[in-house]
Enzyme design. Structure first.
Site, mmCIF file in Angstrom:
data_model
loop_
_atom_site.group_PDB
_atom_site.id
_atom_site.type_symbol
_atom_site.label_atom_id
_atom_site.label_comp_id
_atom_site.label_asym_id
_atom_site.label_seq_id
_atom_site.Cartn_x
_atom_site.Cartn_y
_atom_site.Cartn_z
ATOM 1 N N ALA A 83 38.574 37.387 38.474
ATOM 2 C CA ALA A 83 37.775 36.515 37.608
ATOM 3 C C ALA A 83 36.390 36.423 38.243
ATOM 4 O O ALA A 83 36.275 36.135 39.437
ATOM 5 C CB ALA A 83 38.413 35.134 37.510
ATOM 6 N N ILE A 100 38.448 36.609 43.386
ATOM 7 C CA ILE A 100 37.098 36.222 42.972
ATOM 8 C C ILE A 100 36.199 37.445 42.920
ATOM 9 O O ILE A 100 35.998 38.141 43.916
ATOM 10 C CB ILE A 100 36.505 35.194 43.953
ATOM 11 N N LYS A 101 35.624 37.697 41.731
ATOM 12 C CA LYS A 101 34.716 38.831 41.567
ATOM 13 C C LYS A 101 33.281 38.357 41.798
ATOM 14 O O LYS A 101 32.847 37.355 41.228
ATOM 15 C CB LYS A 101 34.846 39.397 40.158
ATOM 16 N N LEU A 102 32.590 39.090 42.687
ATOM 17 C CA LEU A 102 31.224 38.722 43.082
ATOM 18 C C LEU A 102 30.311 39.929 42.900
ATOM 19 O O LEU A 102 30.687 41.038 43.306
ATOM 20 C CB LEU A 102 31.200 38.313 44.561
#
Ligand code: G3P
Length: 216
Positions: free
Chosen positions: A56, A82-84
């Site tokens: 996400a 966690i997508k960064l």
């Protein structure tokens, strides 16, 4: 090679999941927007269906915004990753979140240098965008090959997700290049298991079977 489904659409994901072909899911803001539902509703529904990692993506552009969002997203389900984006802030956020034991997927990677920095920052996954590089006339799969060599050479545990997959050739090339994972659009995988020679072969078998004497 693990298959992730690059989609926010639960029905697309479920269709592939029941074949045992879904090892995880990746989403991005564009894929979430397509669903027309609240972000948390989309992600939590996927996390209940797929036990593997579900990426996400944060929207914030500053480190503090990214960290604040990440801590909320991580609380939605135990398998949220966690997508960064690969920016200075994204690298710092990846470094800080890895220190907190929160898994990260550093995305929008278009060079080996970017991928190396993300791995050094502690990224759990890195996502080189093959198709978008191809669109610029660059051989996007070469980036996967280069990152595979770098991760192996320096013993990084970071996993490579071949992303921006556009056709079956990309999937095959990603496997040959040694990607740990390919994340494939949910609409594309069904096209990948079909082949005209398979259809023709089934048709021939059925036709020939008609001549097999049946026991009375
Ligand atoms: O979700 C990340 C990546 O797979 C996006 O692909 O087709 O929008 O370049 P694409």
């Amino acid at each position: 090679m693990k298959f992730f489904i690059d989609s926010g659409n639960l029905e697309e994901i479920k269709r592939i999941h029941k074949l045992g072909l879904v090892d995880g899911v990746t989403t991005n803001p564009s894929l979430i927007a397509k669903e027309g539902k609240p972000f948390k509703e989309v992600i939590t529904a996927i996390c209940k269906t797929v036990s593997g990692p579900v990426s996400a993506e944060v929207i914030g552009l500053t480190v503090e915004e990214m960290i604040q969002e990440a801590e909320e997203l991580a609380g939605w389900a135990p398998n949220v990753v966690i997508k960064l984006p690969l920016t200075e802030a994204g690298l710092e956020a990846a470094y800080r979140l890895s220190g907190q034991g929160i898994k990260t997927n550093v995305t929008l990677i278009f060079s080996a240098a970017q991928g190396l920095m993300a791995a050094k920052a502690g990224a759990t996954y890195i996502s080189p965008f093959v198709g978008r590089l191809d669109d610029t006339g660059v051989n996007g799969m070469q980036l996967v090959t280069d990152l595979r060599k770098i991760m192996r050479e320096y013993g990084f545990a970071t996993e490579i997700i071949a992303a921006s997959i556009r056709h079956v050739g990309h999937l095959q090339q990603a496997a040959a290049a040694g990607a740990d994972i390919a994340t494939v659009p949910g609409s594309l995988l069904p096209a990948m298991w079909k082949h005209p020679l398979t259809d023709a072969g089934i048709e021939k078998f059925l036709q020939d079977w008609k001549s097999v004497p049946q026991l009375s």
